[in-house]
Each structure stands twice: as C-alpha cells, then as structure tokens.
Design a protein around this motif. Structure first.
Motif, PDB file in Angstrom:
ATOM      1  N   ASP A  93       1.571  15.136 -28.609  1.00 29.29           N
ATOM      2  CA  ASP A  93       1.144  15.172 -27.213  1.00 29.29           C
ATOM      3  C   ASP A  93       0.783  16.597 -26.787  1.00 29.29           C
ATOM      4  OD1 ASP A  93       1.466  12.443 -26.915  1.00 29.29           O
ATOM      5  OD2 ASP A  93       3.489  12.603 -26.089  1.00 29.29           O
ATOM      6  N   ASP A  94       1.557  17.581 -27.265  1.00 29.12           N
ATOM      7  CA  ASP A  94       1.251  18.977 -26.944  1.00 29.12           C
ATOM      8  C   ASP A  94      -0.098  19.390 -27.520  1.00 29.12           C
ATOM      9  OD1 ASP A  94       3.621  19.316 -25.552  1.00 29.12           O
ATOM     10  OD2 ASP A  94       4.678  20.215 -27.258  1.00 29.12           O
ATOM     11  N   ASP A  95      -0.362  18.998 -28.772  1.00 30.40           N
ATOM     12  CA  ASP A  95      -1.644  19.307 -29.396  1.00 30.40           C
ATOM     13  C   ASP A  95      -2.788  18.650 -28.633  1.00 30.40           C
ATOM     14  OD1 ASP A  95      -0.545  20.854 -31.408  1.00 30.40           O
ATOM     15  OD2 ASP A  95      -0.524  19.225 -32.871  1.00 30.40           O
ATOM     16  N   ARG A  96      -2.578  17.423 -28.245  1.00 27.33           N
ATOM     17  CA  ARG A  96      -3.619  16.703 -27.507  1.00 27.33           C
ATOM     18  C   ARG A  96      -3.942  17.414 -26.202  1.00 27.33           C
ATOM     19  NH1 ARG A  96      -4.098  10.324 -26.029  1.00 27.33           N
ATOM     20  NH2 ARG A  96      -5.678  10.649 -24.465  1.00 27.33           N
ATOM     21  N   GLU A  97      -2.920  17.825 -25.460  1.00 22.71           N
ATOM     22  CA  GLU A  97      -3.143  18.548 -24.209  1.00 22.71           C
ATOM     23  C   GLU A  97      -3.882  19.858 -24.471  1.00 22.71           C
ATOM     24  OE1 GLU A  97       0.406  18.991 -21.868  1.00 22.71           O
ATOM     25  OE2 GLU A  97       0.970  16.906 -22.220  1.00 22.71           O
ATOM     26  N   PHE A  98      -3.514  20.551 -25.555  1.00 21.88           N
ATOM     27  CA  PHE A  98      -4.150  21.805 -25.924  1.00 21.88           C
ATOM     28  C   PHE A  98      -5.630  21.598 -26.252  1.00 21.88           C
ATOM     29  CE2 PHE A  98      -5.265  24.840 -29.298  1.00 21.88           C
ATOM     30  CZ  PHE A  98      -4.997  26.036 -28.658  1.00 21.88           C
ATOM     31  N   ILE A  99      -5.932  20.580 -27.010  1.00 16.14           N
ATOM     32  CA  ILE A  99      -7.316  20.279 -27.375  1.00 16.14           C
ATOM     33  C   ILE A  99      -8.135  19.944 -26.132  1.00 16.14           C
ATOM     34  CG2 ILE A  99      -8.812  18.653 -28.611  1.00 16.14           C
ATOM     35  CD1 ILE A  99      -6.450  18.377 -30.651  1.00 16.14           C
ATOM     36  N   ILE A 100      -7.582  19.115 -25.268  1.00 14.63           N
ATOM     37  CA  ILE A 100      -8.291  18.722 -24.042  1.00 14.63           C
ATOM     38  C   ILE A 100      -8.523  19.924 -23.148  1.00 14.63           C
ATOM     39  CG2 ILE A 100      -8.094  17.388 -21.905  1.00 14.63           C
ATOM     40  CD1 ILE A 100      -6.661  15.224 -23.646  1.00 14.63           C
ATOM     41  N   ALA A 101      -7.513  20.778 -23.002  1.00 11.41           N
ATOM     42  CA  ALA A 101      -7.666  21.968 -22.162  1.00 11.41           C
ATOM     43  C   ALA A 101      -8.766  22.875 -22.696  1.00 11.41           C
ATOM     44  CB  ALA A 101      -6.345  22.715 -22.078  1.00 11.41           C
ATOM     45  N   THR A 102      -8.808  23.057 -24.006  1.00 10.77           N
ATOM     46  CA  THR A 102      -9.848  23.893 -24.605  1.00 10.77           C
ATOM     47  C   THR A 102     -11.223  23.246 -24.434  1.00 10.77           C
ATOM     48  OG1 THR A 102      -8.274  24.751 -26.231  1.00 10.77           O
ATOM     49  CG2 THR A 102     -10.613  25.036 -26.721  1.00 10.77           C
ATOM     50  N   ALA A 103     -11.299  21.955 -24.691  1.00  9.00           N
ATOM     51  CA  ALA A 103     -12.580  21.252 -24.619  1.00  9.00           C
ATOM     52  C   ALA A 103     -13.145  21.208 -23.204  1.00  9.00           C
ATOM     53  CB  ALA A 103     -12.437  19.835 -25.168  1.00  9.00           C
ATOM     54  N   THR A 104     -12.285  21.217 -22.208  1.00  9.37           N
ATOM     55  CA  THR A 104     -12.756  21.138 -20.824  1.00  9.37           C
ATOM     56  C   THR A 104     -12.933  22.508 -20.185  1.00  9.37           C
ATOM     57  OG1 THR A 104     -10.488  20.803 -20.036  1.00  9.37           O
ATOM     58  CG2 THR A 104     -11.820  18.830 -20.443  1.00  9.37           C
ATOM     59  N   THR A 105     -12.673  23.561 -20.949  1.00  6.65           N
ATOM     60  CA  THR A 105     -12.949  24.922 -20.500  1.00  6.65           C
ATOM     61  C   THR A 105     -14.275  25.331 -21.105  1.00  6.65           C
ATOM     62  OG1 THR A 105     -10.596  25.453 -20.477  1.00  6.65           O
ATOM     63  CG2 THR A 105     -12.124  27.304 -20.536  1.00  6.65           C
TER      64      THR A 105
END
Length: 64
Positions: free
Chosen positions: A10-22
C-alpha cells in the motif's frame, strides 16, 4: 483468500500514485508529461529501493 501475495505494498502504491500525479517539471525533469516508460525509469533511478524495483517489473539485483 488464495492467490499470489501482492507485489506492491500500500505504501508503494501511494508513492507511485503521488509521483505519477506530480508533473515531471515539478520534479526537475525536462519533459511535461509522463509516459509509462519515463515514469518507471524515474522511479527506479531516483526514488525506488531495490525491493521495489522487482515489483515494478525491473530485475532485482539478486537476479543479475
């Protein structure tokens, strides 16, 4: 439940989403939009730990 364990936490998923949406420009990149290839490359080169790389489709260091 059965099946394979999750490869991305879940932490990795949040990290990926945060990067992708920046926007890439906000992260100091010279392009304005992410392609999947550029996003994976950016995550693996600049922000990922080796255990994350194998879950994202890149070879883990142990496999080399």
């Amino acid at each position: 439940m059965g099946g394979c364990p999750r490869l991305v936490s879940d932490d990795d998923r949040e990290f990926i989403i945060a990067t992708a949406t920046t926007g890439p420009v906000a992260l100091g990149r010279r392009f304005t939009h992410w392609s999947l290839r550029k996003l994976i490359d950016d995550l693996s080169r600049n922000r990922a730990t080796p255990d994350r790389l194998s879950a994202w489709g890149r070879p883990s260091p142990e496999a080399a």
